[in-house]
Design a protein around this motif. Sequence first.
Motif, PDB file in Angstrom:
ATOM      1  N   GLY A  49       1.153  -1.318  -0.410  1.00 32.31           N
ATOM      2  CA  GLY A  49       0.198   0.035  -0.149  1.00 32.31           C
ATOM      3  C   GLY A  49       0.772   0.747  -0.422  1.00 32.31           C
ATOM      4  O   GLY A  49       0.183   2.195  -0.013  1.00 32.31           O
ATOM      5  N   GLY A  50       1.897   1.292  -0.253  1.00 35.85           N
ATOM      6  CA  GLY A  50       2.691   2.428  -0.130  1.00 35.85           C
ATOM      7  C   GLY A  50       3.895   2.383   0.540  1.00 35.85           C
ATOM      8  O   GLY A  50       4.344   1.185   0.783  1.00 35.85           O
ATOM      9  N   HIS A  51       5.432   3.107   0.636  1.00 34.06           N
ATOM     10  CA  HIS A  51       6.605   2.823   1.278  1.00 34.06           C
ATOM     11  C   HIS A  51       6.256   3.241   2.379  1.00 34.06           C
ATOM     12  O   HIS A  51       7.037   3.993   3.624  1.00 34.06           O
ATOM     13  N   ASN A  52       4.541   2.854   3.185  1.00 36.27           N
ATOM     14  CA  ASN A  52       5.105   2.716   4.440  1.00 36.27           C
ATOM     15  C   ASN A  52       6.306   2.008   5.552  1.00 36.27           C
ATOM     16  O   ASN A  52       6.006   1.710   6.990  1.00 36.27           O
ATOM     17  N   PHE A  53       6.865   1.031   5.362  1.00 40.82           N
ATOM     18  CA  PHE A  53       7.981   0.296   5.799  1.00 40.82           C
ATOM     19  C   PHE A  53       9.435   0.636   5.210  1.00 40.82           C
ATOM     20  O   PHE A  53      10.438   0.206   5.839  1.00 40.82           O
ATOM     21  N   SER A  54       9.269   1.151   4.592  1.00 39.42           N
ATOM     22  CA  SER A  54      10.938   2.024   4.459  1.00 39.42           C
ATOM     23  C   SER A  54      11.865   2.408   5.763  1.00 39.42           C
ATOM     24  O   SER A  54      13.349   2.598   5.742  1.00 39.42           O
ATOM     25  N   SER A  55      11.729   3.274   6.574  1.00 41.01           N
ATOM     26  CA  SER A  55      12.508   3.463   7.865  1.00 41.01           C
ATOM     27  C   SER A  55      12.868   1.894   8.396  1.00 41.01           C
ATOM     28  O   SER A  55      13.580   1.753   9.245  1.00 41.01           O
ATOM     29  N   LEU A  56      12.056   0.594   8.044  1.00 43.24           N
ATOM     30  CA  LEU A  56      12.240  -1.212   8.175  1.00 43.24           C
ATOM     31  C   LEU A  56      13.913  -1.310   7.296  1.00 43.24           C
ATOM     32  O   LEU A  56      14.062  -1.717   7.820  1.00 43.24           O
ATOM     33  N   GLU A  57      13.974  -0.818   6.638  1.00 47.88           N
ATOM     34  CA  GLU A  57      14.718  -1.378   5.392  1.00 47.88           C
ATOM     35  C   GLU A  57      16.434  -1.176   6.443  1.00 47.88           C
ATOM     36  O   GLU A  57      16.839  -2.411   5.169  1.00 47.88           O
ATOM     37  N   GLN A  58      16.484  -0.394   6.889  1.00 47.63           N
ATOM     38  CA  GLN A  58      18.053  -0.725   7.159  1.00 47.63           C
ATOM     39  C   GLN A  58      18.336  -1.504   8.685  1.00 47.63           C
ATOM     40  O   GLN A  58      19.510  -2.063   8.639  1.00 47.63           O
ATOM     41  N   LEU A  59      17.342  -2.184   8.812  1.00 50.02           N
ATOM     42  CA  LEU A  59      17.356  -2.652  10.874  1.00 50.02           C
ATOM     43  C   LEU A  59      17.848  -4.053   9.797  1.00 50.02           C
ATOM     44  O   LEU A  59      17.540  -5.307   8.785  1.00 50.02           O
ATOM     45  N   PRO A  60      19.493  -4.600  10.708  1.00 44.79           N
ATOM     46  CA  PRO A  60      20.014  -5.779   9.993  1.00 44.79           C
ATOM     47  C   PRO A  60      18.793  -7.228  10.304  1.00 44.79           C
ATOM     48  O   PRO A  60      19.203  -7.793   9.537  1.00 44.79           O
ATOM     49  N   HIS A  61      18.061  -7.550  10.693  1.00 45.50           N
ATOM     50  CA  HIS A  61      16.934  -7.897  10.584  1.00 45.50           C
ATOM     51  C   HIS A  61      15.660  -8.274   9.900  1.00 45.50           C
ATOM     52  O   HIS A  61      14.897  -9.600   9.770  1.00 45.50           O
ATOM     53  N   VAL A  62      16.027  -7.199   9.178  1.00 39.87           N
ATOM     54  CA  VAL A  62      15.293  -7.272   7.985  1.00 39.87           C
ATOM     55  C   VAL A  62      15.838  -7.786   6.118  1.00 39.87           C
ATOM     56  O   VAL A  62      16.163  -7.557   6.644  1.00 39.87           O
ATOM     57  N   GLY A  63      15.608  -8.588   5.901  1.00 39.66           N
ATOM     58  CA  GLY A  63      15.812  -9.327   4.442  1.00 39.66           C
ATOM     59  C   GLY A  63      15.807  -8.493   3.518  1.00 39.66           C
ATOM     60  O   GLY A  63      16.052  -8.220   1.992  1.00 39.66           O
ATOM     61  N   ALA A  64      14.130  -8.518   3.309  1.00 44.14           N
ATOM     62  CA  ALA A  64      13.930  -7.283   2.202  1.00 44.14           C
ATOM     63  C   ALA A  64      11.925  -6.602   2.803  1.00 44.14           C
ATOM     64  O   ALA A  64      11.991  -7.336   3.516  1.00 44.14           O
ATOM     65  N   VAL A  65      12.194  -5.411   2.140  1.00 42.25           N
ATOM     66  CA  VAL A  65      10.655  -4.504   2.332  1.00 42.25           C
ATOM     67  C   VAL A  65      10.953  -5.105   0.317  1.00 42.25           C
ATOM     68  O   VAL A  65      11.480  -4.213  -0.692  1.00 42.25           O
ATOM     69  N   ILE A  66       9.614  -4.729  -0.061  1.00 41.75           N
ATOM     70  CA  ILE A  66       9.047  -5.131  -1.083  1.00 41.75           C
ATOM     71  C   ILE A  66       7.903  -4.490  -1.677  1.00 41.75           C
ATOM     72  O   ILE A  66       6.803  -5.062  -1.169  1.00 41.75           O
ATOM     73  N   TYR A  67       7.497  -3.727  -2.584  1.00 40.96           N
ATOM     74  CA  TYR A  67       6.763  -2.959  -2.990  1.00 40.96           C
ATOM     75  C   TYR A  67       6.002  -3.498  -3.589  1.00 40.96           C
ATOM     76  O   TYR A  67       6.797  -3.903  -4.843  1.00 40.96           O
ATOM     77  N   ALA A  68       4.755  -3.229  -3.733  1.00 46.56           N
ATOM     78  CA  ALA A  68       3.839  -3.857  -5.026  1.00 46.56           C
ATOM     79  C   ALA A  68       4.388  -2.631  -6.909  1.00 46.56           C
ATOM     80  O   ALA A  68       4.281  -3.543  -7.945  1.00 46.56           O
ATOM     81  N   GLU A  69       4.716  -1.729  -6.402  1.00 40.15           N
ATOM     82  CA  GLU A  69       4.599  -0.618  -7.555  1.00 40.15           C
ATOM     83  C   GLU A  69       6.149  -0.532  -7.910  1.00 40.15           C
ATOM     84  O   GLU A  69       6.569  -0.255  -8.787  1.00 40.15           O
ATOM     85  N   GLU A  70       7.490  -2.106  -7.669  1.00 40.20           N
ATOM     86  CA  GLU A  70       8.269  -1.748  -8.061  1.00 40.20           C
ATOM     87  C   GLU A  70       8.431  -2.191  -9.494  1.00 40.20           C
ATOM     88  O   GLU A  70       7.388  -3.157  -9.843  1.00 40.20           O
ATOM     89  N   ALA A  71       9.359  -2.026 -10.692  1.00 42.64           N
ATOM     90  CA  ALA A  71       8.809  -2.122 -11.715  1.00 42.64           C
ATOM     91  C   ALA A  71       9.388  -4.196 -11.390  1.00 42.64           C
ATOM     92  O   ALA A  71       8.985  -5.120 -12.859  1.00 42.64           O
ATOM     93  N   ASP A  72      10.383  -4.889 -10.547  1.00 48.05           N
ATOM     94  CA  ASP A  72      10.431  -5.774 -10.593  1.00 48.05           C
ATOM     95  C   ASP A  72       9.962  -6.771  -9.726  1.00 48.05           C
ATOM     96  O   ASP A  72      10.061  -7.766  -9.020  1.00 48.05           O
ATOM     97  N   PHE A  73       8.963  -6.433  -9.237  1.00 48.40           N
ATOM     98  CA  PHE A  73       8.432  -6.825  -8.372  1.00 48.40           C
ATOM     99  C   PHE A  73       7.092  -8.211  -8.123  1.00 48.40           C
ATOM    100  O   PHE A  73       7.725  -9.325  -7.663  1.00 48.40           O
ATOM    101  N   GLU A  74       7.360  -8.918  -9.272  1.00 50.58           N
ATOM    102  CA  GLU A  74       6.559  -9.894  -9.583  1.00 50.58           C
ATOM    103  C   GLU A  74       8.042 -10.651  -9.404  1.00 50.58           C
ATOM    104  O   GLU A  74       7.687 -11.657  -8.736  1.00 50.58           O
ATOM    105  N   GLU A  75       8.858 -10.234  -9.704  1.00 52.33           N
ATOM    106  CA  GLU A  75      10.247 -11.270  -9.575  1.00 52.33           C
ATOM    107  C   GLU A  75      10.937 -11.280  -8.593  1.00 52.33           C
ATOM    108  O   GLU A  75      11.285 -12.017  -7.759  1.00 52.33           O
ATOM    109  N   ARG A  76      10.350 -10.017  -7.815  1.00 53.16           N
ATOM    110  CA  ARG A  76      11.107 -10.075  -5.964  1.00 53.16           C
ATOM    111  C   ARG A  76      10.736 -11.147  -5.097  1.00 53.16           C
ATOM    112  O   ARG A  76      10.968 -12.236  -5.168  1.00 53.16           O
TER     113      ARG A  76
END
Length: 108
Positions: A49-76
């Motif tokens: 639903g948007g970039h509501n989790f971008s603040s978590l991307e830098q946590l070492p615990h987070v393997g990935a944050v995948i956003y629906a509107e990314e061009a490579d969403f389906e691949e990721r």
Amino acid sequence: MPVGRRVDNHLVVLGDSGLGKTTLLRTLLISLAATHSPDELHAYVLDLGGHNFSSLEQLPHVGAVIYAEEADFEERMQRLLDSLDRVIEERQQQLSAAGVASLFDFND
């Protein structure tokens, strides 16, 4: 929880827009990251639903944050699902080799 004991849990949160799901999940992830090492906690976030989790991307615990509107969403998304399939298969093999029926029994 005893030292050295590993417990694997999973969480999915669903609901209508505006009900606090994002706030709940951000709070939960930050709280868990504060009390668990990256070896104990691995999180993958699907932000549909948007970039509501971008603040978590830098946590070492987070393997990935995948956003629906990314061009490579389906691949990721497919790579994440393939990775999760491999983890599940490996864990099933470990449980079978140990002769136990559950992760709880495996960790005892």
